[in-house]
Structures are given as C-alpha cells and as structure tokens.
Design an enzyme around this catalytic site. Structure first.
Site, short mmCIF file in Angstrom:
data_model
loop_
_atom_site.label_atom_id
_atom_site.label_comp_id
_atom_site.label_asym_id
_atom_site.label_seq_id
_atom_site.Cartn_x
_atom_site.Cartn_y
_atom_site.Cartn_z
N HIS A 240 -9.95 -8.78 -7.49
CA HIS A 240 -9.88 -9.10 -6.07
C HIS A 240 -10.97 -10.10 -5.66
O HIS A 240 -11.32 -10.19 -4.48
CB HIS A 240 -10.03 -7.83 -5.21
CG HIS A 240 -8.86 -6.91 -5.29
ND1 HIS A 240 -8.54 -6.23 -6.43
CD2 HIS A 240 -7.93 -6.57 -4.37
CE1 HIS A 240 -7.46 -5.49 -6.21
NE2 HIS A 240 -7.07 -5.69 -4.96
N GLU B 182 5.07 -9.48 -2.13
CA GLU B 182 4.73 -10.90 -1.99
C GLU B 182 5.80 -11.83 -2.55
O GLU B 182 6.12 -12.86 -1.93
CB GLU B 182 3.38 -11.18 -2.67
CG GLU B 182 2.16 -10.63 -1.94
CD GLU B 182 1.93 -9.15 -2.16
OE1 GLU B 182 1.06 -8.57 -1.47
OE2 GLU B 182 2.63 -8.56 -3.01
#
Length: 325
Positions: free
Chosen positions: A129, A60
């Site tokens: 998450h 990322e």
C-alpha cells in the site's frame, strides 16, 4: 487568490467541470454517500445526484471497464481509486483498453477519461500500500501521467485532464490532501506537459515532482545559507515530460540532481538522466545524480521507512557531490 486544501482544490476542479459539461461524472468506491475516502468528493452527491456521483462495488477492474465503455460513447468519466495500489486490479482496463483504444480503432474512438486517486507512501501502510506508480504508467503509450505538488497545480491540471480527449492518469499523494495553498480565483487551467520552475538558482538544477518537491524546497533554504543556489523544476506532468525546461536550466547551472519517491531501476530519474546526457552533455560539469527510494519493497517499521525514503540529507549530499564541494 484564495486558500484551499489540496482535497478542496481537486473537488473544485471536478465540480466546476461537472457544472460546465453534463457528460462529466464521478464514480468509485465511497465517492458518494461517504463523501470519498479522503473527502475529496464531499458534498458532490448533494449537488449532482446519484446518476453523476456513483458509488461502486469493491471491484476496480469492473468499474474501470464501465468507465472506458462510457468514455467511448460520449461521456467523460472521472474514476477515483481509493489508492493507486488497488488500481493494479484495473491495470488491464487502463493499459490494454483505455491507452490503446485510439490506436486500435484507427482513430475512431477517443477515451476522454481521468483515473485519479492516492499514490505513494502514506505512513505505516507497508509494502503493498506504499508504492509510487509514475514510472509504471508513464511507460505506456497512450496515457498522460500527472502528479501535482500543490493545490493550485492540482486544480489547474485536473481541469485540463478532464477536458483532454484521451486517458489521463492523475496521481495524488495521500499525505498531501490536507496541505493548504493559494489557488487563483475563477477559470484556471494549467497545460498538460509544461513543467514549472519553482525556484530559480544558478548552481544546481534539482528536478522532482509530487510531495518530494517540499523536500527540495526545504533543502534550497538550508543551502542558501551556504550561498548555494539551487534551481527547482517541478515536472508536474510525468508523461509527456517537459525536457526543454530541464535542458534550458542545465545550460545555466551545468549540474543536475533528480529526486523521486520511487525505485531506482527504470525510473523517471533514469529517463531524465538519459535525456540530459543526450541533449545537454556539453553543458554538464558533473555527472547527473539521482536520489530515490531504496530498491526494496516498502517496510512497516518507522525506522525502515525513514531509511528507505529520499531524505533532505541525501539530497544535500548529492548536490554537494555534483558541486565537488
């Protein structure tokens, strides 16, 4: 009007802008060959080819940095993060590069870039998450932050975000990709920074955004049977916040409850509560109340998930409390 899924509305927005402007391209993990982790980019590789729909490594920080550099050189990247939880790894590029570039370059470099992907809770994905990042990124000058609550807003706001000359953080609920809704035909834009009065009422103003709007709408139906009319304001844009629409509503209802899917400290609801007491104090007949996620990391257990998230009953109780009912 036509009926589209949330993911289809996002895809239509990106595809229309890519057809219109050759400088727009999409990159991210699995956006091309796999059609996107949530199938948002399905079919886009076939139409636009591998130079404009680009699969990236699981890195990322790396591909966000590539996008920032590309945006400084005349391109308009759309960066898809599989989830905003993974974008923590790219926070340096978002916060220290994209957000600050215009100021640090003395106005020489804009960063027309959209960072988008799944946000918030999505079932039993546990603490790392299941986070909501609106307040996290809204804290940063130089970023615009958007959270749509339905397919029409998703399309209209994403098109506006792609055309914006500065970086936009676009947060999509992972639980809403399959939601269906009516979307206007043809060219359709929603201005960034304008809230939507989803439902008119006279007794209480309820302010929210994202998928929690659905809870507010369900509560409105329940309370309507008790002759309690709530006005629902969907912020849509988290930075900048449309405070004017909120204050105008409170001048009519004289009461306010803010509900969000995030932790209570330094939250969007905290900011709204401050602004309301600063600019609508004389119109308030009760303190502003907040309904938020519990101040804990998110759990895996279904029972603890239910206990942590804002519920319809909590919102009903808060509304009745400000009504002294």
């Amino acid at each position: 009007m036509k009926t589209l899924q949330f993911r289809e509305a996002l895809r239509e927005a990106m595809s229309e802008e890519m057809r219109k402007d050759k400088s727009v391209f999409l990159l991210g993990e699995e956006v091309a060959e796999y059609n996107g982790a949530y199938k948002v980019s399905q079919g886009m590789l076939d139409e636009f080819g591998p130079k404009r729909v680009i699969d990236t490594p699981i890195a990322e920080l790396g591909f966000a940095g590539i996008a920032v550099g590309a945006s400084m050189n005349g391109l308009k990247p759309i960066v898809e993060f599989m989830t905003w939880n993974f974008a923590i790894l790219a926070a340096d590029q978002i916060i220290n590069s994209a957000a600050k570039m215009l100021q640090m370059s003395g106005g020489q470099y804009h960063c027309p870039i959209v960072f988008r992907g799944g946000n918030g809770t999505a079932g039993q994905l546990a603490a790392t998450h299941s986070q909501s990042f609106e307040a996290f990124y809204a804290h940063v000058p130089g970023l615009k932050v958007i959270t749509p609550s339905n397919p029409a807003d998703a399309k209209g706001l994403l098109k506006s975000a792609i055309r914006d000359e500065d970086p936009v953080v676009f947060l999509e609920s992972e639980k809403m990709y399959g939601d269906k809704g009516e979307v206007p035909e043809g060219e359709y834009l929603i201005p960034i920074g304008k809230a939507n009065v989803k439902r008119k009422g006279q007794h209480v103003t309820v302010v929210s955004f994202g998928k929690i709007i659905k809870i507010a709408e369900e509560v409105a139906e329940v309370l309507a049977k008790e002759n309690i009319e709530i006005e629902i304001i969907d912020l849509r844009t988290i930075r900048p916040i449309d405070y004017g629409t909120i204050v105008d509503s409170i001048k009519k209802t004289n009461r306010c409850v803010v509900v969000e899917e995030s932790w209570p400290l330094a939250s969007i609801s905290s900011e709204i509560a401050y602004h309301v007491q600063r600019y609508a104090f004389d119109h308030l007949d009760a303190p502003v109340l907040r309904v938020t996620q519990t101040d804990t990391p998110f759990a895996f257990s279904p029972t603890l998930i239910e206990a942590a998230l804002p519920s319809k009953q909590e919102l009903i109780d808060a509304i009745k409390q400000v009504l002294y009912a």
